[in-house]
Every structure is written in structure tokens, then in C-alpha cells.
Design a protein around this motif. Structure first.
Motif, PDB file in Angstrom:
ATOM      1  N   ILE A  29     129.666 147.989 -29.697  1.00  0.00           N
ATOM      2  CA  ILE A  29     129.821 149.053 -30.902  1.00  0.00           C
ATOM      3  C   ILE A  29     129.418 150.136 -30.092  1.00  0.00           C
ATOM      4  N   PRO A  30     130.288 151.388 -30.447  1.00  0.00           N
ATOM      5  CA  PRO A  30     129.786 152.874 -30.139  1.00  0.00           C
ATOM      6  C   PRO A  30     128.706 153.150 -31.018  1.00  0.00           C
ATOM      7  N   SER A  31     127.923 154.075 -30.653  1.00  0.00           N
ATOM      8  CA  SER A  31     126.806 154.633 -31.396  1.00  0.00           C
ATOM      9  C   SER A  31     127.478 155.170 -32.816  1.00  0.00           C
ATOM     10  N   GLY A  32     127.001 154.724 -33.906  1.00  0.00           N
ATOM     11  CA  GLY A  32     127.350 155.404 -35.233  1.00  0.00           C
ATOM     12  C   GLY A  32     128.348 154.600 -36.191  1.00  0.00           C
ATOM     13  N   LEU A  33     128.891 153.641 -35.559  1.00  0.00           N
ATOM     14  CA  LEU A  33     129.779 152.752 -36.201  1.00  0.00           C
ATOM     15  C   LEU A  33     128.760 151.312 -36.872  1.00  0.00           C
ATOM     16  N   THR A  34     129.395 150.895 -37.942  1.00  0.00           N
ATOM     17  CA  THR A  34     128.950 149.636 -38.395  1.00  0.00           C
ATOM     18  C   THR A  34     129.596 148.440 -37.801  1.00  0.00           C
ATOM     19  N   GLN A  35     129.070 147.435 -37.834  1.00  0.00           N
ATOM     20  CA  GLN A  35     129.625 146.029 -37.437  1.00  0.00           C
ATOM     21  C   GLN A  35     131.318 145.845 -38.106  1.00  0.00           C
ATOM     22  N   ASP A  36     131.000 146.290 -39.440  1.00  0.00           N
ATOM     23  CA  ASP A  36     132.445 145.946 -39.971  1.00  0.00           C
ATOM     24  C   ASP A  36     133.485 146.922 -39.698  1.00  0.00           C
ATOM     25  N   GLU A  37     133.065 148.281 -39.464  1.00  0.00           N
ATOM     26  CA  GLU A  37     134.162 148.955 -38.879  1.00  0.00           C
ATOM     27  C   GLU A  37     134.574 148.699 -37.433  1.00  0.00           C
ATOM     28  N   PHE A  38     133.439 148.319 -36.606  1.00  0.00           N
ATOM     29  CA  PHE A  38     133.793 147.938 -35.106  1.00  0.00           C
ATOM     30  C   PHE A  38     134.826 146.953 -35.222  1.00  0.00           C
ATOM     31  N   CYS A  39     134.508 145.912 -35.868  1.00  0.00           N
ATOM     32  CA  CYS A  39     135.443 144.575 -36.139  1.00  0.00           C
ATOM     33  C   CYS A  39     137.015 144.951 -36.335  1.00  0.00           C
ATOM     34  N   GLU A  40     137.107 145.828 -37.389  1.00  0.00           N
ATOM     35  CA  GLU A  40     138.391 146.368 -37.902  1.00  0.00           C
ATOM     36  C   GLU A  40     139.185 147.248 -36.543  1.00  0.00           C
ATOM     37  N   LEU A  41     138.401 147.680 -35.679  1.00  0.00           N
ATOM     38  CA  LEU A  41     138.780 148.686 -34.755  1.00  0.00           C
ATOM     39  C   LEU A  41     139.142 147.971 -33.438  1.00  0.00           C
ATOM     40  N   ILE A  42     138.745 146.805 -33.537  1.00  0.00           N
ATOM     41  CA  ILE A  42     138.785 146.053 -31.784  1.00  0.00           C
ATOM     42  C   ILE A  42     140.202 146.107 -31.488  1.00  0.00           C
ATOM     43  N   PRO A  43     141.229 145.658 -32.378  1.00  0.00           N
ATOM     44  CA  PRO A  43     142.445 145.477 -31.966  1.00  0.00           C
ATOM     45  C   PRO A  43     143.198 146.856 -31.332  1.00  0.00           C
ATOM     46  N   SER A  44     142.861 148.014 -31.944  1.00  0.00           N
ATOM     47  CA  SER A  44     143.069 149.314 -31.596  1.00  0.00           C
ATOM     48  C   SER A  44     142.377 149.823 -30.157  1.00  0.00           C
ATOM     49  N   ILE A  45     141.141 149.271 -30.124  1.00  0.00           N
ATOM     50  CA  ILE A  45     140.482 149.375 -28.824  1.00  0.00           C
ATOM     51  C   ILE A  45     141.194 148.974 -27.741  1.00  0.00           C
ATOM     52  N   ILE A  46     141.317 147.637 -27.898  1.00  0.00           N
ATOM     53  CA  ILE A  46     142.047 146.930 -26.671  1.00  0.00           C
ATOM     54  C   ILE A  46     143.457 147.739 -26.505  1.00  0.00           C
ATOM     55  N   GLN A  47     144.251 148.001 -27.489  1.00  0.00           N
ATOM     56  CA  GLN A  47     145.430 148.515 -27.158  1.00  0.00           C
ATOM     57  C   GLN A  47     145.552 149.862 -26.561  1.00  0.00           C
ATOM     58  N   PHE A  48     144.752 150.649 -26.966  1.00  0.00           N
ATOM     59  CA  PHE A  48     144.814 152.098 -26.596  1.00  0.00           C
ATOM     60  C   PHE A  48     143.629 152.658 -25.699  1.00  0.00           C
ATOM     61  N   HIS A  49     142.421 152.061 -25.849  1.00  0.00           N
ATOM     62  CA  HIS A  49     141.106 152.413 -25.201  1.00  0.00           C
ATOM     63  C   HIS A  49     140.744 151.592 -24.068  1.00  0.00           C
ATOM     64  N   ALA A  50     141.757 151.029 -23.127  1.00  0.00           N
ATOM     65  CA  ALA A  50     141.497 150.174 -22.144  1.00  0.00           C
ATOM     66  C   ALA A  50     141.986 150.761 -20.709  1.00  0.00           C
ATOM     67  N   TYR A  51     141.086 150.929 -19.724  1.00  0.00           N
ATOM     68  CA  TYR A  51     141.325 151.841 -18.418  1.00  0.00           C
ATOM     69  C   TYR A  51     141.014 150.708 -17.424  1.00  0.00           C
ATOM     70  N   SER A  52     142.062 150.859 -16.219  1.00  0.00           N
ATOM     71  CA  SER A  52     141.274 150.456 -14.980  1.00  0.00           C
ATOM     72  C   SER A  52     140.385 151.295 -14.442  1.00  0.00           C
ATOM     73  N   VAL A  53     139.279 150.619 -14.067  1.00  0.00           N
ATOM     74  CA  VAL A  53     138.070 151.351 -13.699  1.00  0.00           C
ATOM     75  C   VAL A  53     137.277 150.642 -12.620  1.00  0.00           C
ATOM     76  N   GLY A  54     138.102 151.192 -11.363  1.00  0.00           N
ATOM     77  CA  GLY A  54     137.647 150.867 -10.191  1.00  0.00           C
ATOM     78  C   GLY A  54     136.505 151.583  -9.388  1.00  0.00           C
ATOM     79  N   PRO A  55     136.179 151.209  -8.149  1.00  0.00           N
ATOM     80  CA  PRO A  55     134.913 152.182  -7.504  1.00  0.00           C
ATOM     81  C   PRO A  55     135.345 153.480  -7.622  1.00  0.00           C
ATOM     82  N   GLY A  56     134.151 154.266  -7.889  1.00  0.00           N
ATOM     83  CA  GLY A  56     134.573 155.657  -7.759  1.00  0.00           C
ATOM     84  C   GLY A  56     134.986 156.229  -9.302  1.00  0.00           C
TER      85      GLY A  56
END
Length: 214
Positions: A29-56
Motif C-alpha cells: 500500500i503506498p503511503s497515504g492510502l487506506t486499505q479500502d482505497e488500495f484494494c479498489e485500485l489494485i486492478p489499475s496498478i497491475i494494468q498500468f503501473h507494472a514495469y520490467s525492473v532488471g539489474p541497474g
């Protein structure tokens, strides 16, 4: 006058699936969000806020709650040609003559003195008015944020007659040579956090004064 809305998202496809290893922003959960807000936002986080994070590379997700309707907030966030409206460290932004705010357009940003940067050339990667998603990549300039890519999403909430907005902003960036991942995230997180706080103050004032963002 406000820029015309871009064509529907046929020209702005969903982000392609990313390869492993990936960021795991949907697990914390990002700082400042409630559990309720975060649960509702998880689908959007998975869809739009996922990145490939390799070394460096490093990535982060930040959130800001704003006491204003989501359409007011989006009216400011979507203006790729006016980032200085809420981004603290931008002195000026220049776009080419005949600029049209569509995916692939660019802007040249001048940064205030005192930062490890002078200029930044940035490309609009996505602008979806229906889903309220925008994002850009840094493609040139004098700065240390190599391969920086960012996505911002705007989410409206309504509970018990109360209306508010949550803005999520994430990024992925190379860790500069000689720096640690922690140092890089601390710098980038601080800039994003200050920008989101200013976005809150700007859009809450707009909402109080009557929404008319030209």
C-alpha cells in the motif's frame, strides 16, 4: 480553449505484458492510502503501473489523495503541454508550432537551477481520457534520469456523499553509475511527491473556485 480530446484509445493500446522480473507495486500500500482505497485500485496498478525492473533499474509507486472531483484533477494532469502547472522544478515548457496533444508528441522542459539537470525532452506515451491515464518517457536532454518512464492515473471515489480523488504516479528509471538504488529512488520519489502535493493544492483551489481550466 482547452485542447480537443484525442481519439478513443484505439491509438493508445494497453501496455504490453512486461517480462520478469517485474515491479510488485500491487503488493504494498503506498503511503497515504487506506486499505479500502488500495484494494479498489489494485486492478489499475497491475494494468498500468507494472514495469520490467532488471539489474541497474529501480521503480516506485506514489499516491496522493485530493479533495476535488476527478474530472477537475484530470483536466490539469492531462495537459502534457503545461507540466509547470503543478510540477515544482520546471521553469518552462516549449512545444513545437502546430502542437497537437496526441501520443508521440514531444515537449522540451527547462529545469530550475539547483537540480542535477538542465533540460529534458519528453515524449507522450499514452493519453486516455476515458480511463484517465497518461504517461511519458524522457528521450533526451541534459539530466541524469536515463530511460525514465512514468505513468499517472486518476481515480474518482465517492463514499457516503463525499467525493475525492486518488492520483497514482509510478516510474521506472536507470540507476546512474556511482549511485545506489536507494539514492536514486529517494531523489525521484521526492520530486514526484512534491509534484503530487502541489497538484492537490492547485486542483483543490480550482474545485473551490469553480472548475474552469482553460
Amino acid at each position: 480553449m482547452a485542447d480537443p480530446k484525442p481519439e478513443p484509445s484505439s491509438s493508445m493500446p494497453d501496455p504490453s505484458p512486461v517480462s520478469e522480473p517485474t515491479s510488485h507495486h500491487h503488493l504494498t500500500i503506498p503511503s497515504g492510502l487506506t486499505q479500502d482505497e488500495f484494494c479498489e485500485l489494485i486492478p489499475s496498478i497491475i494494468q498500468f503501473h507494472a514495469y520490467s525492473v532488471g539489474p541497474g533499474k529501480c521503480s516506485s509507486l506514489l499516491a496522493q489523495r485530493i479533495n476535488a472531483p476527478h474530472d477537475v484533477v484530470w483536466s490539469v494532469v492531462r495537459r502534457f503541454d503545461k507540466p509547470q502547472a503543478y510540477k515544482h522544478f520546471i521553469k518552462s515548457c516549449v512545444v513545437k508550432e502546430g502542437f497537437q496533444m496526441v501520443v508521440g508528441c514531444t515537449r522540451d522542459v527547462n529545469v530550475i537551477s539547483g537540480l542535477p539537470a538542465e533540460t529534458s525532452t519528453e515524449r507522450l506515451d499514452i493519453l486516455d481520457d476515458d480511463r484517465k491515464v497518461t504517461g511519458f518517457s524522457i528521450i533526451g536532454g541534459e539530466h541524469r534520469l536515463r530511460n525514465y518512464r512514468s505513468v499517472t492515473t486518476v481515480h474518482g471515489f465517492e463514499r457516503d456523499g463525499r467525493i475525492w480523488t486518488v492520483v497514482l504516479e509510478s516510474y521506472v528509471v536507470d540507476v546512474p553509475e556511482g549511485n545506489t538504488e536507494e539514492d536514486t529512488k529517494l531523489f525521484a520519489d521526492t520530486v514526484v511527491k512534491l509534484n503530487l502535493q502541489k497538484l492537490a493544492s492547485v486542483t483543490e483551489a480550482l474545485a473551490r473556485d469553480g472548475y474552469d481550466n482553460k
